[in-house]
Scaffold this active site. Structure first.
Site, PDB file in Angstrom:
ATOM      1  CG  ASN A   9      12.028 -91.910  10.004  1.00  0.00           C
ATOM      2  OD1 ASN A   9      11.550 -92.873  10.601  1.00  0.00           O
ATOM      3  ND2 ASN A   9      11.602 -90.659  10.185  1.00  0.00           N
ATOM      4  CD1 TRP A  10      12.915 -97.717   6.703  1.00  0.00           C
ATOM      5  CD2 TRP A  10      12.282 -99.734   7.457  1.00  0.00           C
ATOM      6  NE1 TRP A  10      13.767 -98.651   6.152  1.00  0.00           N
ATOM      7  CE2 TRP A  10      13.400 -99.905   6.602  1.00  0.00           C
ATOM      8  CE3 TRP A  10      11.725-100.867   8.038  1.00  0.00           C
ATOM      9  CZ2 TRP A  10      13.966-101.154   6.329  1.00  0.00           C
ATOM     10  CZ3 TRP A  10      12.282-102.112   7.780  1.00  0.00           C
ATOM     11  CH2 TRP A  10      13.387-102.256   6.925  1.00  0.00           C
ATOM     12  CE  LYS A  11       8.842 -90.022   8.023  1.00  0.00           C
ATOM     13  NZ  LYS A  11       8.244 -88.798   7.508  1.00  0.00           N
ATOM     14  CG  HIS A  96      10.869 -87.180  12.637  1.00  0.00           C
ATOM     15  ND1 HIS A  96       9.584 -86.887  12.228  1.00  0.00           N
ATOM     16  CD2 HIS A  96      11.590 -87.422  11.524  1.00  0.00           C
ATOM     17  CE1 HIS A  96       9.542 -86.966  10.909  1.00  0.00           C
ATOM     18  NE2 HIS A  96      10.739 -87.287  10.459  1.00  0.00           N
ATOM     19  CD  GLU A  98       6.499 -87.861  10.479  1.00  0.00           C
ATOM     20  OE1 GLU A  98       6.850 -88.983  10.875  1.00  0.00           O
ATOM     21  OE2 GLU A  98       6.673 -87.466   9.301  1.00  0.00           O
ATOM     22  CD  GLU A 168      14.006 -85.110   8.757  1.00  0.00           C
ATOM     23  OE1 GLU A 168      14.290 -85.942   7.888  1.00  0.00           O
ATOM     24  OE2 GLU A 168      13.107 -85.287   9.582  1.00  0.00           O
ATOM     25  N   GLY A 174       7.521 -85.392   3.447  1.00  0.00           N
ATOM     26  CA  GLY A 174       6.378 -86.145   2.936  1.00  0.00           C
ATOM     27  C   GLY A 174       5.497 -85.346   1.990  1.00  0.00           C
ATOM     28  CB  SER A 214      10.498 -84.501  -0.521  1.00  0.00           C
ATOM     29  OG  SER A 214       9.241 -84.414   0.127  1.00  0.00           O
ATOM     30  N   GLY A 235      12.568 -90.551   4.360  1.00  0.00           N
ATOM     31  CA  GLY A 235      11.339 -91.194   4.814  1.00  0.00           C
ATOM     32  C   GLY A 235      10.750 -92.053   3.711  1.00  0.00           C
ATOM     33  N   GLY A 236       9.816 -91.486   2.957  1.00  0.00           N
ATOM     34  CA  GLY A 236       9.081 -92.233   1.932  1.00  0.00           C
ATOM     35  C   GLY A 236       9.956 -93.075   1.015  1.00  0.00           C
TER      36      GLY A 236
HETATM   37  P1  PGA Z   1      10.247 -87.846   3.601  1.00  0.00           P
HETATM   38  O1  PGA Z   1      10.485 -87.897   5.195  1.00  0.00           O
HETATM   39  O2  PGA Z   1      11.529 -88.315   2.975  1.00  0.00           O
HETATM   40  O3  PGA Z   1       9.111 -88.798   3.361  1.00  0.00           O
HETATM   41  O4  PGA Z   1       9.927 -86.439   3.261  1.00  0.00           O
HETATM   42  C1  PGA Z   1      11.690 -87.504   5.766  1.00  0.00           C
HETATM   43  C2  PGA Z   1      11.626 -87.648   7.256  1.00  0.00           C
HETATM   44  O5  PGA Z   1      10.561 -87.392   7.845  1.00  0.00           O
HETATM   45  O6  PGA Z   1      12.613 -88.027   7.913  1.00  0.00           O
END
Ligand code: PGA
Length: 254
Positions: A9-11, A96, A98, A168, A174, A214, A235-236
């Site tokens: 997930n590149w956000k 998600h 966010e 999640e 994050g 993470s 994500g990251g």
């Molecule tokens: P993260 O994000 O790997 O940066 O914790 C995961 C996500 O939000 O899908």
């Protein structure tokens, strides 16, 4: 045996140049596919077409990070499921944290999007997970219960077969704080038992339930080794080719 899915997930990250470079590196690593591991990347909307070209010929699958539930029409700034399909993406991340907590999406809105994605023939990657305060208040199962019940309202067992779930925990996204493999397994087992209770054991057994929060190359293997953890939503670490490929390799090594 459920296939693992490693999803990036590149956000709201990358630009056209860095996105193409990253996608090409992932495509090289994924090659023409693996019998036990699928790979998915979800770039920002504006880059979907370019990234689709960058990964063409490889086994990497493409997804969007959001959609709107209406058919094309007067909805300024929104993106219809048919448009996502048109540019070659097959997955849509929904629910998600966010979008739930920053953009204030309700369970009801997520459910309308879920129905639209399924009716459009795409695969929703349906995210659920509790806040730190909810975990500390022993409300994790209650939160998962509500999110699953409302998010999957009206979804038939055959439609459920098209859904990927991602657990999640919000406190692990994050933050560098990964759920322990045991904490992840416990929540995944709960989600699978919920699915068995509300659908059937056979349907529950087939579902891919990803862990997100993470995930890094050095913790991916022990998380994905758990019996109910069928992959990762990253994500990251999905923004660094070496890290994301490390996570793909960890899945392949299981
Ligand atoms: P993260 O994000 O790997 O940066 O914790 C995961 C996500 O939000 O899908």
């Amino acid at each position: 045996m459920r296939k693992k899915l490693v999803a990036g997930n590149w956000k709201m990250n990358t630009d056209s140049k860095s996105g193409v470079e990253l996608a090409k590196a992932v495509a090289t690593a994924a090659g023409t596919g693996h019998d036990k591991v699928d790979v998915l990347i979800c770039p920002p909307f504006v880059y979907l077409t370019t990234i689709a070209q960058a990964i063409s010929g490889s086994a990497v699958k493409l997804g969007a990070q959001n959609c709107y539930f209406e058919k094309p029409g007067a909805f300024t700034g929104e993106t219809a499921v048919s448009m996502i399909k048109d540019v070659g993406a097959g997955y849509v991340i929904l629910g998600h944290s966010e979008r739930r907590h920053v953009l204030h999406e309700s369970d009801e809105l997520i459910n309308r999007k879920m129905i639209a994605v399924l009716e459009g023939g795409l695969v929703p990657v349906f995210c659920v997970g509790e806040l730190l305060s909810e975990r500390e208040g022993n409300k994790t199962e209650a939160v998962l219960n509500t999110q699953m019940e409302k998010g999957l309202a009206g979804i038939s067992e055959s439609q459920l077969g098209q859904v990927v779930i991602a657990y999640e925990p919000v406190w692990a996204i994050g933050t560098g704080k990964t759920a322990s493999p045991e904490q992840a397994e416990e929540a995944h087992a709960y989600i699978r038992s919920w699915l068995a209770k509300h659908y059937s054991q056979a349907a529950a057994d087939k579902m891919q339930i990803l862990y997100g929060g993470s995930v890094k190359p050095d913790n991916a293997k022990e998380l994905m080794a758990k019996p109910n953890v069928d992959g990762a939503l990253v994500g990251g670490a999905s923004l660094k080719a070496a890290d994301f490929v490390g996570i793909i390799d960890a899945a392949k090594s299981l």
